[in-house]
Enzyme design. Sequence first.
Site, PDB file in Angstrom:
ATOM      1  N   LYS A   1      -3.265 -30.431   2.182  1.00  0.00           N
ATOM      2  CA  LYS A   1      -4.609 -30.179   2.711  1.00  0.00           C
ATOM      3  C   LYS A   1      -4.926 -30.986   3.973  1.00  0.00           C
ATOM      4  O   LYS A   1      -6.093 -31.083   4.356  1.00  0.00           O
ATOM      5  CB  LYS A   1      -5.650 -30.453   1.615  1.00  0.00           C
ATOM      6  CG  LYS A   1      -5.546 -29.488   0.434  1.00  0.00           C
ATOM      7  CD  LYS A   1      -6.682 -29.648  -0.541  1.00  0.00           C
ATOM      8  CE  LYS A   1      -7.973 -29.094  -0.014  1.00  0.00           C
ATOM      9  NZ  LYS A   1      -9.114 -29.387  -0.906  1.00  0.00           N
TER      10      LYS A   1
ATOM     11  N   TYR B   1       0.854  -1.196   0.000  1.00  0.00           N
ATOM     12  CA  TYR B   1       0.000   0.000   0.000  1.00  0.00           C
ATOM     13  C   TYR B   1       0.892   1.249   0.000  1.00  0.00           C
ATOM     14  O   TYR B   1       2.110   1.136  -0.104  1.00  0.00           O
ATOM     15  CB  TYR B   1      -0.983  -0.066   1.173  1.00  0.00           C
ATOM     16  CG  TYR B   1      -1.939  -1.240   1.022  1.00  0.00           C
ATOM     17  CD1 TYR B   1      -2.892  -1.243   0.009  1.00  0.00           C
ATOM     18  CD2 TYR B   1      -1.831  -2.363   1.830  1.00  0.00           C
ATOM     19  CE1 TYR B   1      -3.737  -2.336  -0.184  1.00  0.00           C
ATOM     20  CE2 TYR B   1      -2.676  -3.456   1.647  1.00  0.00           C
ATOM     21  CZ  TYR B   1      -3.627  -3.433   0.639  1.00  0.00           C
ATOM     22  OH  TYR B   1      -4.449  -4.512   0.430  1.00  0.00           O
TER      23      TYR B   1
END
Length: 646
Positions: free
Chosen positions: A433, A178
């Site tokens: 996973k 940012y």
Amino acid sequence: MEKVRHDNTLSKLFSPIKIGDVTIKNRLAMAPMGFFYSSLDGAVRQEFNDFIITRAKGGVGMITLGDAGIGFTSLEITVDSAVQRRMIKAAKELVKAVHDHGVRIGVQLNHSGRQLDSPIPGYQLIAPSPIPWSKRSEVPRKLTIEQIEKLIEKYVNAAEKIKEAGFDFVEVKACHGYLLSSFISPHSNRRNDQYGGDINGRARFSLEIIKRIRQKMREDLLISCRFNGSDHVREGLTLEESRELSRLLVEHGVDFLSVSAGVHGSYPVIIPPFYIPQGCYLHLAEEIKHAVRVPVVTVGRIKDPRMANEILESGKADIVSMARALLADPDLPIKAQRGAFDEIRFCIGCNEGCQDRIAGFETTCLVNPAAGREKQMAIVPANKPKRIMVIGGGLAGIEVAKTAALRGHKINLYEENDRLGGQWRLASIPPCKEEFVELLHYLLLQLKKLGVTLCIGKRATIKTVEEENPDVVVIATGALPLKPQIPGIEQQNVVTAWDVLANSVHIGKQVVVIGGNALGLETADYLASRGKDVKVVEELEHVGRDLGPTVRWHLRHRLKELGVSILTSIRIVEITSGGVLMANREGKSIHKSFKTIVLAAGSVSRRELVDEVKGMAREVYVIGDASNPRNALFAVRDGAELGRKI
Ligand code: SF4
């Protein structure tokens, strides 16, 4: 990190820390999150306050509110707008409610710079240099020195309002690409004035803000700065420079530092999914800790309080900050403090409900459908306990059984297989996973504690429903793999992705996966990781449309490394005993040899009981994939909502 013996009392995590004159009751903080629980004029909705106060009650030591805007970039707490006075009054109430739980609270100030997600009509993005963050994004306007000066004043004014509202600290956001971060990073800052060049010049914007806030506030407000230990992009900020940056930030007046990583377009992404190991940014915080003498906060997929305690014991950081872990379970701190680790509903790193928001809902959580709807989803005891028969023990069935049992209903849960979990068990099989199964462990323990009667390995039929004669029947029978109408589909060499993940079929060396959805790509990953030569064929132009952007980015990366080739805009014309006949958009066809053809073409609802059961009980509901095949977020949500309604 190296294995350390767990301290079940987590004494370090739950020890206080003093920063300036402020004592924080423990070292478990809630990291700033970009929510979407607010109106565009910056007014904070009740859901936001409920969310924050629920986390304060849950026992964190410190909360940072994310991304209060400077200028046009606010979607949440607007500290610099016409609605200021109203906002300060509302903020004071929130601060008081949080303080009442003994929790410290601060606000992070941010300007999105060139990475503003949604365009604002008539507003041009700003940056240190006119370089867009991606090839497809708008070219930002280079800030002049006068404009930088004005923005510095805005930050200082905003900090004054934060102090006026009673917050304990302000955090200057200089991370994640940012505005301030884009000045600090050589990747985006090509200036040759005093705001460019070496780290002293590139950091000047942030340093001036901190210096002037400190001058104005004296010791009344703690100042933190969140910055990147590494940008994780080519020519971005490196750890070496960020060590120097940390020293400069301390010299200019920060009281503590928070170390994160990544910018838009980086790999890993800023909020990494399960493909990236837990505690992924800890090494960055550790290096910064060697460089400065102020407390250092670490963040980055830390979800287990036992790991957090180990980090603190090892001296690599002073405070551990969690974001998604607290979205998933706001009571994680109090559960951890009493050693009830198996009661914690752990974040699984899926990013589905929070970061990627693939279902289009406001920020929520796959494992915690109440996140962001704390009041609306409160558990209220049932007026009249009912006898409920749940048919199907996948996520939707388990969640509805758990929720309804919590409310005092009597539940019999039927599952035809010999284990509960349904498709979710398969979803936890592809590489990286394993964490998915933690959700099942949590839910099964809850079912046990709540005394839900489990009828495992029993197929519920009309006769069973007749015999049970329940008040309510919930059909959560899930889905079956879809078999597309392709000539040759019944050949011996054709298997489903479900068969593959269940390890119930033999797979040859050369494999084609038909279908580039999440299941197809994850199955390709599974097979390629086991040494198979894998191609994925997708009829549409893009693959992974049902995946969130962060997960897709990481999975595509893995598949590339594993040598999986992906063919798009290709239709399967016929399956033969030796392979498949494929055609492109222009109709040109080619036969390719494969030993095994794996179907991952979607699924169809299992609804065989629905019509027959209607009329056999006062209330009949169909939820989860049995209602409409979608991803797990919807299955859990369906179960959670129905369980609160019955
Ligand atoms: Fe964690 Fe997934 Fe919930 Fe996000 S949606 S908080 S990643 S479990």
